[in-house]
Design a protein around this motif. Structure first.
Motif, PDB file in Angstrom:
ATOM      1  N   ALA A  22      -2.906   9.500  -9.520  1.00  0.00           N
ATOM      2  CA  ALA A  22      -2.980   8.586  -8.378  1.00  0.00           C
ATOM      3  C   ALA A  22      -4.130   7.595  -8.534  1.00  0.00           C
ATOM      4  CB  ALA A  22      -3.136   9.381  -7.087  1.00  0.00           C
ATOM      5  N   SER A  29      -4.162   9.237  -2.645  1.00  0.00           N
ATOM      6  CA  SER A  29      -3.552   8.036  -2.074  1.00  0.00           C
ATOM      7  C   SER A  29      -3.940   7.870  -0.604  1.00  0.00           C
ATOM      8  CB  SER A  29      -2.027   8.078  -2.235  1.00  0.00           C
ATOM      9  OG  SER A  29      -1.468   9.189  -1.565  1.00  0.00           O
ATOM     10  N   PHE A  64      -3.381   4.447   0.836  1.00  0.00           N
ATOM     11  CA  PHE A  64      -2.018   4.250   0.361  1.00  0.00           C
ATOM     12  C   PHE A  64      -1.131   5.355   0.919  1.00  0.00           C
ATOM     13  CE2 PHE A  64      -4.040   1.426  -2.535  1.00  0.00           C
ATOM     14  CZ  PHE A  64      -3.069   0.606  -3.084  1.00  0.00           C
ATOM     15  N   ASN A  95       0.834  -1.202   0.000  1.00  0.00           N
ATOM     16  CA  ASN A  95       0.000   0.000   0.000  1.00  0.00           C
ATOM     17  C   ASN A  95       0.873   1.257   0.000  1.00  0.00           C
ATOM     18  OD1 ASN A  95      -2.128  -1.989   0.568  1.00  0.00           O
ATOM     19  ND2 ASN A  95      -3.372  -0.172   0.959  1.00  0.00           N
ATOM     20  N   THR A  98       2.676   7.494   0.366  1.00  0.00           N
ATOM     21  CA  THR A  98       3.433   7.987  -0.784  1.00  0.00           C
ATOM     22  C   THR A  98       4.883   8.243  -0.408  1.00  0.00           C
ATOM     23  OG1 THR A  98       1.428   9.101  -1.581  1.00  0.00           O
ATOM     24  CG2 THR A  98       3.507   9.763  -2.571  1.00  0.00           C
ATOM     25  N   GLU A 113      -1.084  12.905  -3.209  1.00  0.00           N
ATOM     26  CA  GLU A 113      -1.143  12.540  -1.793  1.00  0.00           C
ATOM     27  C   GLU A 113      -2.580  12.508  -1.280  1.00  0.00           C
ATOM     28  OE1 GLU A 113      -1.103  12.420   2.388  1.00  0.00           O
ATOM     29  OE2 GLU A 113      -1.844  14.156   1.283  1.00  0.00           O
ATOM     30  N   ILE A 147      -3.613   3.574  -8.733  1.00  0.00           N
ATOM     31  CA  ILE A 147      -4.186   2.684  -7.715  1.00  0.00           C
ATOM     32  C   ILE A 147      -5.222   1.748  -8.327  1.00  0.00           C
ATOM     33  CG2 ILE A 147      -5.523   2.623  -5.569  1.00  0.00           C
ATOM     34  CD1 ILE A 147      -4.106   5.258  -4.796  1.00  0.00           C
TER      35      ILE A 147
END
Length: 342
Positions: A310, A97, A102, A63, A104, A94, A314
């Motif tokens: 992002a 995520s 997730f 992740n 970064t 960011e 993902i």
């Protein structure tokens, strides 16, 4: 220094098995609300947190996504210091995520082998790459077998990966057309490096198309290259323009940062923008609205670009069925106070 508590200690404190603690923390098996409450209280009291490195190795998923930036002065810090584009882009990455659970990581692009080792060592699930994507680096990265999203890349050998672009040619065209409509004919174009930057080359094509369509003769002496995007390089190119025999009345740049540097240098010499020079930037950085005068610019939504990158990455991490795609985001001219009619 206090010793980090173990999952066994959390289990003992809560009066459950270590497996039950794992179930609660990972949400993989239903337990009673009472048991869940005891486990979470134990976690809080003991200040326990899982070993994410071990988890990522066991699950083969961390992740964790990486962002690779162009390396300047051997450190990514100088990239953020000198060009706000990267700050706004990374902020968009960011936000998405974090909302999608997730984390970064950021690094600078150096030796291709070192970049590949960085990805493997951190067990990254995916990678976003900003800037020129050299073929040597491409050859290293394609062996990693993880999703990669490229930003503003036009090289033909990169079609193995997803790519997010803007309509750079149209952006250059809109900038030059705006100045032409205001009556300017001697229009300078400020690039970084037209040979090595496909993005700049596309914007240059748009600039030249606007001149051609309106019957204005192209003058190569009005083309300048800075070889970097910083405020200081903008100030330096302004000095070159002032010393040149070719005197433009309008200036198109490939970056707000360069445009703001140019305006600063002119103002230091008591030369007025837009009375003496009309200037158009590119990007619409948040700072552009607050310069004096505020900057006319070609807008690309950089924050949204980061969010899009992002989400695309993902989605590819979480589903093997996602196909590689090239996405072109729109641009628009934002007219402010740095341009005026002759």
């Amino acid at each position: 220094m206090n010793k980090k508590p173990t999952i066994k200690e959390v289990a003992k404190y809560a009066g459950v098995s270590p497996a039950t603690v794992s179930y609660v923390l990972n949400g993989v098996k239903k337990v009673s609300n009472e048991t869940k409450k005891r486990v979470l209280e134990a976690v809080d009291q003991l200040n326990y947190y899982p070993d994410f490195t071990a988890i990522s190795l066991s699950k083969r998923k961390s992740n964790l996504i990486g962002i690779m930036l162009p390396l300047i002065e051997d450190t990514p810090a100088s990239v953020f210091k000198n060009n706000f584009y990267y700050t706004e882009f990374v902020s968009g990455v960011e936000l998405v995520s974090r909302n999608r659970k997730f984390d970064t990581m950021i690094t600078g692009v150096g030796n291709p082998e070192e970049c590949r080792q960085w990805v493997k060592k951190r067990n990254l699930d995916g990678l976003i790459f900003l800037g020129l994507f050299p073929e040597k680096l491409y050859n290293e990265m394609k062996t990693l077998n993880i999703p990669i999203v490229l930003i503003d890349t036009y090289e033909k050998y990169t079609n193995l990966f997803s790519n997010i672009q803007v309509n750079d040619e149209l952006g250059g065209y809109l900038a030059a057309s705006h100045l032409i409509e205001l009556g300017h004919k001697d229009i300078a174009f400020i690039a970084t490096d037209l040979k090595s930057s496909p993005v700049d080359a596309k914007r240059y094509q748009g600039y030249k198309r606007a001149l051609q369509e309106t019957g204005i003769k192209f003058n190569e002496k009005l083309t300048y290259q800075t070889y970097d995007i910083t405020f200081e390089h903008g100030k330096k190119v302004a000095e070159e323009i002032l010393k040149s025999e070719q005197k433009p009345t309008g200036i198109v740049t490939v970056s707000d940062v360069l445009a703001i540097g140019i305006m600063k240098a002119l103002q230091m010499k008591h030369i007025q923008v837009p009375n003496d020079y009309s200037i158009v930037g590119f990007d619409d950085l948040s700072i552009s609205e607050y310069t004096t005068p505020s900057l006319t610019t070609v807008r690309q939504d950089i924050f949204e670009k980061g969010k899009y990158a992002a989400n695309l990455l993902i989605n590819a991490i979480e589903s093997e069925d996602v196909e590689h795609q090239t996405v072109e985001l729109p641009v628009e001219l934002i007219i402010r106070q740095s341009t005026k009619a002759l």
